[in-house]
Design a protein around this motif. Structure first.
Motif, mmCIF file in Angstrom:
data_model
loop_
_atom_site.group_PDB
_atom_site.id
_atom_site.type_symbol
_atom_site.label_atom_id
_atom_site.label_comp_id
_atom_site.label_asym_id
_atom_site.label_seq_id
_atom_site.Cartn_x
_atom_site.Cartn_y
_atom_site.Cartn_z
ATOM 1 N N GLU A 14 -85.864 -30.674 -31.763
ATOM 2 C CA GLU A 14 -85.017 -30.094 -30.723
ATOM 3 C C GLU A 14 -85.338 -30.646 -29.338
ATOM 4 O O GLU A 14 -84.443 -30.849 -28.518
ATOM 5 C CB GLU A 14 -85.107 -28.569 -30.727
ATOM 6 N N SER A 15 -86.612 -30.920 -29.081
ATOM 7 C CA SER A 15 -86.956 -31.465 -27.764
ATOM 8 C C SER A 15 -86.505 -32.911 -27.637
ATOM 9 O O SER A 15 -86.134 -33.359 -26.553
ATOM 10 C CB SER A 15 -88.460 -31.342 -27.495
ATOM 11 N N GLY A 105 -84.930 -27.940 -25.526
ATOM 12 C CA GLY A 105 -84.366 -27.916 -26.864
ATOM 13 C C GLY A 105 -84.465 -26.545 -27.490
ATOM 14 O O GLY A 105 -85.318 -25.724 -27.140
ATOM 15 N N SER A 106 -83.559 -26.284 -28.429
ATOM 16 C CA SER A 106 -83.573 -25.042 -29.174
ATOM 17 C C SER A 106 -83.047 -25.323 -30.560
ATOM 18 O O SER A 106 -82.065 -26.046 -30.728
ATOM 19 C CB SER A 106 -82.708 -23.984 -28.486
ATOM 20 N N ARG A 107 -83.700 -24.777 -31.573
ATOM 21 C CA ARG A 107 -83.274 -25.049 -32.938
ATOM 22 C C ARG A 107 -81.873 -24.523 -33.165
ATOM 23 O O ARG A 107 -81.609 -23.336 -33.007
ATOM 24 C CB ARG A 107 -84.238 -24.401 -33.940
ATOM 25 N N GLY A 114 -75.494 -19.894 -33.702
ATOM 26 C CA GLY A 114 -75.977 -20.430 -32.435
ATOM 27 C C GLY A 114 -77.406 -20.913 -32.455
ATOM 28 O O GLY A 114 -77.803 -21.665 -33.329
ATOM 29 N N PHE A 115 -78.210 -20.486 -31.486
ATOM 30 C CA PHE A 115 -79.551 -20.993 -31.271
ATOM 31 C C PHE A 115 -80.628 -20.051 -31.790
ATOM 32 O O PHE A 115 -80.451 -18.839 -31.826
ATOM 33 C CB PHE A 115 -79.819 -21.173 -29.771
ATOM 34 N N VAL A 120 -91.034 -19.635 -25.118
ATOM 35 C CA VAL A 120 -91.186 -20.490 -23.941
ATOM 36 C C VAL A 120 -89.834 -20.732 -23.277
ATOM 37 O O VAL A 120 -89.670 -20.559 -22.064
ATOM 38 C CB VAL A 120 -91.858 -21.823 -24.316
ATOM 39 N N ALA A 121 -88.843 -21.127 -24.081
ATOM 40 C CA ALA A 121 -87.513 -21.380 -23.534
ATOM 41 C C ALA A 121 -86.927 -20.121 -22.907
ATOM 42 O O ALA A 121 -86.332 -20.168 -21.826
ATOM 43 C CB ALA A 121 -86.586 -21.920 -24.621
ATOM 44 N N LEU A 122 -87.088 -18.982 -23.573
ATOM 45 C CA LEU A 122 -86.572 -17.731 -23.013
ATOM 46 C C LEU A 122 -87.249 -17.390 -21.690
ATOM 47 O O LEU A 122 -86.604 -16.928 -20.751
ATOM 48 C CB LEU A 122 -86.782 -16.587 -24.004
#
Length: 300
Positions: A14-15, A105-107, A114-115, A120-122
């Motif tokens: 994802e990244s 990135g997000s899986r 969706g995701f 971390v992303a949140l």
């Protein structure tokens, strides 16, 4: 000096997809691209020094992997990288403060689910003061474009719509301007969507009762939306704008409107009272239920 587009990389699929999307966005905006990798610092003891050395080696390998992919696909990108020490969320927030745009990135999941968004992303989405884009793991360059005549993916066709999900009670200039700019650099149509619920019987006063029909209310909201957008259409005369008001739940409206889109944009109100990685309902719906890249634009 132009602010860079910044992508956080950690070696995951994802990244790497996020870095590739960020490279394309840097080219669209004619900005430099910076890759960042965050790793935790350990106390300066023998074990800590060994762990730090291992972290630096891993960071270098992760960054080199992303750089090699980008230089192969987009050799014209002005590329730099940076290793950052500290907890990942704090380090990425620091990098985002210096960026024009942060990309993470997000899986991605199949269908309408969706995701899967990590902590971390949140955390970055909730507290970033600069725009941020989430990109799913299987995102390809062709996904941003309209299908070719034979129905297959192509990068030679025009871009899909840029979609702005907007609440008329919290419409902010920085969110609208970001969306118009995104549509302009893509030469894409801009679709602005406002979702609302049909009103039931409404009391008009003592001894009176009335029923506001959904179609009337929809026309009223649409008039407000078009008036709001008019000043931006005058500023961006080359951007085709389609304003849409739908009687639907926000989550359902977001998923439908973003199908086939190149980018969905939502606003995120920064609130110092919030504790932890919390987002508003529209932002939450977008990052958990939409399949295309999602731009979250903070505002006060």
């Amino acid at each position: 000096m132009l602010r860079p587009v910044v992508a956080g990389v950690d070696g995951s699929a994802e990244s790497l997809a996020a870095a590739a999307w960020a490279a394309r966005e840097a080219l669209r905006q004619d900005r430099p691209l910076r890759l960042v990798h965050a790793w935790d610092w350990h106390p300066r003891q023998q074990e800590g020094e060994i762990a730090n050395a291992a972290q630096r080696h891993l960071a270098r390998r992760v960054l080199r992997q992303a750089e090699d992919r980008i230089r192969k696909d987009h050799p014209e990108v002005r590329l730099s990288d940076e290793q950052m020490e500290g907890p990942a969320t704090a380090a990425l927030l620091k990098a985002a403060d210096q960026a024009e745009l942060m990309v993470l990135g997000s899986r991605g999941l199949s269908g309408f689910t969706g995701f899967l968004v990590g902590s971390v992303a949140l955390g970055v989405v909730a507290k970033a003061t600069r725009p941020l884009v989430l990109v799913r793991a299987d995102e390809q360059a062709t996904d941003e474009h309209l299908p070719a005549g034979d129905g297959n993916g192509s990068t030679l066709t025009g871009y899909g719509d840029v979609v702005l999900a907007i609440g008329l009670d919290e419409a902010r200039d920085e969110v609208i301007e970001f969306t118009f700019e995104a549509a302009r650099v893509r030469h894409a149509r801009l679709r602005v969507v406002h979702a609302w619920h049909t009103a039931g019987p409404v009391g008009l006063g003592a001894g009176e009762a009335g029923l506001m029909k959904g179609s009337w209310q929809g026309e009223e909201w649409l008039g407000f939306l078009k008036a709001l957008l008019q000043v931006w259409e005058n500023k961006y005369p080359d951007v085709e704008v389609l304003a849409t008001v739908v009687d639907d739940r926000p989550t359902t409206a977001l998923v439908r409107a973003s199908t086939g889109a190149s980018l969905l944009v939502v606003g995120h109100r920064l609130d110092e009272r919030r504790v932890g990685p919390r987002t508003g309902p529209v932002t939450h719906a977008a990052i958990h239920h939409v399949g295309c890249p999602v731009a979250v634009v903070p505002h006060v």
